[in-house]
Design an enzyme around this catalytic site. Structure first.
Site, PDB file in Angstrom:
ATOM      1  N   HIS A 113      21.956 -34.925  -9.330  1.00 51.18           N
ATOM      2  CA  HIS A 113      21.373 -35.612  -8.168  1.00 51.18           C
ATOM      3  C   HIS A 113      19.855 -35.501  -8.157  1.00 51.18           C
ATOM      4  CE1 HIS A 113      25.283 -36.540  -6.551  1.00 51.18           C
ATOM      5  NE2 HIS A 113      25.654 -35.279  -6.795  1.00 51.18           N
ATOM      6  N   GLU A 149      20.071 -15.316  -8.342  1.00 53.11           N
ATOM      7  CA  GLU A 149      19.539 -13.979  -8.602  1.00 53.11           C
ATOM      8  C   GLU A 149      18.991 -13.885 -10.032  1.00 53.11           C
ATOM      9  OE1 GLU A 149      18.506 -11.584  -7.055  1.00 53.11           O
ATOM     10  OE2 GLU A 149      18.598  -9.855  -8.380  1.00 53.11           O
ATOM     11  N   ARG A 155       5.005   0.585  -6.255  1.00 49.76           N
ATOM     12  CA  ARG A 155       5.026  -0.258  -5.059  1.00 49.76           C
ATOM     13  C   ARG A 155       4.126  -1.480  -5.209  1.00 49.76           C
ATOM     14  NH1 ARG A 155       6.587   2.448  -0.121  1.00 49.76           N
ATOM     15  NH2 ARG A 155       5.063   1.223   1.003  1.00 49.76           N
ATOM     16  N   LYS A 205      15.089 -12.981 -10.978  1.00 53.65           N
ATOM     17  CA  LYS A 205      14.725 -11.871 -11.890  1.00 53.65           C
ATOM     18  C   LYS A 205      13.780 -12.383 -12.973  1.00 53.65           C
ATOM     19  CE  LYS A 205      15.544  -9.052 -10.159  1.00 53.65           C
ATOM     20  NZ  LYS A 205      16.275  -8.967  -8.928  1.00 53.65           N
ATOM     21  N   CYS A 221       0.829  -1.204   0.000  1.00 55.79           N
ATOM     22  CA  CYS A 221       0.000   0.000   0.000  1.00 55.79           C
ATOM     23  C   CYS A 221       0.866   1.259   0.000  1.00 55.79           C
ATOM     24  CB  CYS A 221      -0.858   0.042   1.248  1.00 55.79           C
ATOM     25  SG  CYS A 221      -1.828  -1.430   1.487  1.00 55.79           S
ATOM     26  N   LYS A 237       7.049  -3.434  -4.165  1.00 56.66           N
ATOM     27  CA  LYS A 237       8.429  -2.976  -4.063  1.00 56.66           C
ATOM     28  C   LYS A 237       8.940  -3.080  -2.636  1.00 56.66           C
ATOM     29  CE  LYS A 237      12.277  -1.309  -5.470  1.00 56.66           C
ATOM     30  NZ  LYS A 237      13.141  -2.304  -6.117  1.00 56.66           N
ATOM     31  N   TRP A 286      -3.018  -2.563  -1.514  1.00 54.87           N
ATOM     32  CA  TRP A 286      -2.544  -3.875  -1.949  1.00 54.87           C
ATOM     33  C   TRP A 286      -3.257  -4.842  -1.029  1.00 54.87           C
ATOM     34  CZ3 TRP A 286       0.687  -7.902  -0.006  1.00 54.87           C
ATOM     35  CH2 TRP A 286       1.301  -8.711  -0.979  1.00 54.87           C
ATOM     36  N   GLU A 314      10.250 -13.146 -11.627  1.00 57.14           N
ATOM     37  CA  GLU A 314       9.516 -11.938 -11.229  1.00 57.14           C
ATOM     38  C   GLU A 314       8.868 -11.215 -12.386  1.00 57.14           C
ATOM     39  OE1 GLU A 314      11.393  -9.391  -7.827  1.00 57.14           O
ATOM     40  OE2 GLU A 314      12.966 -10.050  -9.173  1.00 57.14           O
ATOM     41  N   ASN A 355      -1.697   1.937   6.131  1.00 58.48           N
ATOM     42  CA  ASN A 355      -0.823   0.868   5.630  1.00 58.48           C
ATOM     43  C   ASN A 355      -0.485  -0.032   6.797  1.00 58.48           C
ATOM     44  OD1 ASN A 355      -0.729   2.100   3.195  1.00 58.48           O
ATOM     45  ND2 ASN A 355       1.473   2.578   3.244  1.00 58.48           N
ATOM     46  N   GLY A 356      -0.340  -1.329   6.544  1.00 59.16           N
ATOM     47  CA  GLY A 356       0.005  -2.249   7.623  1.00 59.16           C
ATOM     48  C   GLY A 356      -1.135  -3.218   7.863  1.00 59.16           C
TER      49      GLY A 356
HETATM   50  C1  F6R Z   1      13.561  -8.802  -6.137  1.00 63.12           C
HETATM   51  C2  F6R Z   1      13.303  -7.916  -5.052  1.00 63.12           C
HETATM   52  C3  F6R Z   1      12.954  -8.501  -3.745  1.00 63.12           C
HETATM   53  C4  F6R Z   1      13.605  -7.661  -2.620  1.00 63.12           C
HETATM   54  C5  F6R Z   1      13.119  -8.149  -1.251  1.00 63.12           C
HETATM   55  C6  F6R Z   1      13.780  -7.395  -0.127  1.00 63.12           C
HETATM   56  O1  F6R Z   1      13.852  -8.121  -7.323  1.00 63.12           O
HETATM   57  O2  F6R Z   1      13.354  -6.729  -5.205  1.00 63.12           O
HETATM   58  O3  F6R Z   1      13.310  -9.830  -3.652  1.00 63.12           O
HETATM   59  O4  F6R Z   1      14.988  -7.785  -2.742  1.00 63.12           O
HETATM   60  O5  F6R Z   1      11.736  -7.996  -1.166  1.00 63.12           O
HETATM   61  O6  F6R Z   1      13.517  -6.025  -0.229  1.00 63.12           O
HETATM   62  P1  F6R Z   1      14.393  -4.972   0.546  1.00 63.12           P
HETATM   63  O7  F6R Z   1      15.750  -5.013  -0.039  1.00 63.12           O
HETATM   64  O8  F6R Z   1      13.699  -3.663   0.337  1.00 63.12           O
HETATM   65  O9  F6R Z   1      14.394  -5.413   1.986  1.00 63.12           O
END
Ligand code: F6R
Length: 612
Positions: free
Chosen positions: A510, A487, A27, A491, A2, A607, A74, A494, A100-101
């Site tokens: 394995h 990683e 976000r 990516k 949110c 985000k 959200w 996502e 929010n929360g």
């Molecule tokens: C992936 C991504 C997430 C964040 C994770 C932690 O692209 O962005 O996996 O890395 O949600 O977020 P932060 O770094 O803000 O704690």
């Protein structure tokens, strides 16, 4: 997650609020709404769907109010719908609230209020807040100008969970109240006007001067004043902090998407993050840190704790700390760490990595580590974020605002900062050697080498076009390259919604090799000269079974055996993830574009993950 925006000033609030919400879109959200104080009372305009849908709501253009609150939701409690969208109001339509929360005890409060005659129109946890404020407001027989603040305070003290709340009341057209607990909220100070946001970039074009709040500090905003109160409603003083990010860093600057822009910003992000922490012939300095040799020698363990991409950066950090400092280092996922009763004492240093500094699991893990007696060090990209207020020490990546949900420049900046931190520790421990000297040289050359790696963009794009319709992909590597495989795979998932797995290359036989069949795409990373032959053998095993292969390497290998080979510049293995991830970031980006997806705002993702 949110997003919250608020405005009080002399201009029409609604366009400012909607503009702020548009800037918070990244976000992740499913509905949006605003509420302003008009001559005839509170306006309330909201709906599910995109922020721009608000422009279609009848009457929105006629709003004249100069004070208002706004929200992108959200969904957590209740599906995305008009009723469940914020702002929410009480039965008498005296208060508008955005939140929010999560209010954990909302059922209990709802029951209490229902018994008092209140009714509810939504399934949200938030709707109890305006009604509870109304309840306390009407119970209070005093009529002084703190009456609204007292009602908000009393309501907040009944709430369990996390919250950032903005409240306006039709009886107080010149005031807005905000409070936070375990959920982000910043206040932007203007001239004759003030702003609220859950995130700095949304209001960066209006002001650079920000106030950051501690848990349960209450704020009363008027056009010309901002008054802060502690949890007992005693007035307190706060200083503004100036944010150096410039407003254009929250714009796309001619790039089609924020993600692409942020991928290309990596040379600058690395340069700024390394800053003046060392030169080739000077020792590493962190002005925020004062670790002694005795303390570092006393450590029996370092934990690095984070989520998602930040956790993947942590894996590179572990590699560097163990290699340079010889201190056992474990990397943990914050959501697991907080519930697994980790062995921590005052001989443990816990390092927390979070781009946003607001991730609920990471903050909870930090609080737990502190309780158990560890020293805590936060690595974040956002000055004043919650994590920096909890940690004993904070150091910063200087990546600038990262808007795309999929993290790119934050990851590479975190990796470089962790390696520089490892060098700093090693130098305090007296372990400096020629290896460190040459590593420093390599770090200073990274921006130039990232630019080189970015030149592969067209080749990556071509390969993406060949494989974008695939259903499954595999990412393989050994040693440090396996952390990059993880990683790269994240990516891809996502932003392209293609299922992918990452494995240590030697582990494939394995079990997972059973999934390799004709045409499956296997991407491997080979940057470690000691391991390259082993990985090549593993890739031979998948080629034999019909896999299409993409190899990212800085080694001299026979390229003819693979479908596509991308050469990246050579560097020290401790920082090689910073170069080898570049083609993989571009790969996910181009696949997502080829599929016509929203690169910057992938489905279901947020985000900054401020709830558990
Ligand atoms: C992936 C991504 C997430 C964040 C994770 C932690 O692209 O962005 O996996 O890395 O949600 O977020 P932060 O770094 O803000 O704690």
């Amino acid at each position: 997650m949110c997003g919250i925006v608020g405005y009080i000033g002399n201009k029409k609030a609604s366009p400012i609020l909607i503009n702020g919400l548009l800037r918070l879109e990244y976000r992740g959200y499913d509905s949006a709404g605003i509420s302003t104080i008009e001559k005839e009372g509170l306006s309330l305009m909201k709906d599910k769907g995109r922020v721009k849908n608000l422009y279609n709501i009848e009457g929105i253009d006629n709003l004249e109010g100069t004070i208002g609150i706004a929200h992108t939701r959200w969904a957590t409690h209740g599906k995305p719908s008009k009723e469940n969208s914020h702002p929410h109001t009480d039965n008498s339509k005296t208060f508008s609230v955005v939140h929010n929360g999560i209010i954990e005890n909302y059922n209990e409060i709802r029951k209490f209020l229902s018994e008092k005659g209140y009714s509810f129109y939504s399934q949200t946890d938030t709707e109890v807040i305006p009604n509870l404020v109304h309840y306390y407001y009407t119970q209070d027989v005093q009529t002084d100008n703190l009456k609204l603040l007292r009602a908000v305070k009393n309501a907040c003290f009944d709430l369990k969970g996390s919250f950032a709340i903005e409240i306006i009341c039709k009886d107080y057209p010149d005031n807005m109240i905000v409070v936070r607990k375990d959920s982000p909220l910043v206040i932007g100070k203007g001239d004759g006007e003030n702003y609220i946001s859950s995130d700095i970039p949304a209001i960066l074009s209006f002001t650079r001067n920000f106030y950051f709040l501690e848990d349960l500090e209450f704020v009363v905003l008027s056009r010309n004043d901002i008054t802060f109160y502690d949890r007992n409603l005693n007035p307190i003083k706060k200083e503004t902090k100036t944010i150096e990010w410039n407003a254009s860093s929250s714009e796309k600057d001619g790039y089609e998407d924020f993600m692409l822009k942020e991928i290309y910003e990596q040379p600058t992000a690395i340069r700024e993050t390394v800053g003046a922490k060392f030169s080739e012939d000077s020792k590493c300095e962190f002005e925020e840190l004062n670790f002694s040799k005795e303390y570092l020698e006393s450590l029996n363990k370092i934990y690095i704790i984070a989520c998602g991409t930040a956790m993947h950066a942590g894996l590179a950090g572990k590699n560097a700390i163990e290699k340079l400092c010889k201190i056992p280092t474990e990397v943990d996922i914050a959501s697991e760490f907080r519930y697994r009763n980790p062995i921590i004492d005052n001989k443990t240093l816990c390092i927390f990595i979070s781009q946003s500094g607001e991730t609920a699991d990471t903050i909870a893990a930090l609080k737990l580590s502190k309780e158990k007696g560890a020293k805590t060090l936060a690595i974040t990209n956002v000055i004043g974020s919650s994590i920096t207020r909890e940690a004993d020490y904070s150091i910063y990546t200087h990546a600038g605002p990262e808007i795309a949900v999929a993290s790119t420049k934050a990851y590479t900046s975190q990796v470089v900062l962790l390696v520089v931190l490892a060098i700093y520790f090693a130098e305090i421990l007296g372990l400096e050697n020629s290896y460190i000297t040459s590593l420093k040289k390599e770090i200073l050359e990274l921006p130039k080498k990232i630019e080189e790696a970015l030149k592969n963009s067209e080749i990556v794009k071509d390969f993406s076009k060949k494989v974008y319709q695939e259903k499954d992909m595999f990412f393989l590597g050994r040693g440090i390259d396996e952390t990059v495989a993880k990683e790269g795979s994240l990516k891809l998932k996502e932003i392209s919604y293609i299922h992918s797995e990452s494995y240590p290359a030697g582990e494939l036989k394995h079990g997972p090799i059973a999934l390799i069949e004709n045409g499956v795409t296997v991407i491997s990373i080979m940057t470690d000269s000691n391991l390259v032959e082993k990985t090549v053998s593993n890739i031979q095993e998948v080629i034999t079974r019909g896999a299409k292969t993409l190899v990212i390497t800085n080694q001299n290998i026979d390229v003819n055996q693979f479908d596509m080979v991308i050469q990246i510049p050579d560097t020290n293995p401790l920082v090689s993830p910073i170069l080898s991830i570049i083609p993989l970031q571009l790969f996910s980006y181009y696949i997502s574009k080829e599929k016509g997806l929203d690169v910057d705002k992938p489905r279901n993702l947020a985000k900054s993950v401020t709830v558990e």
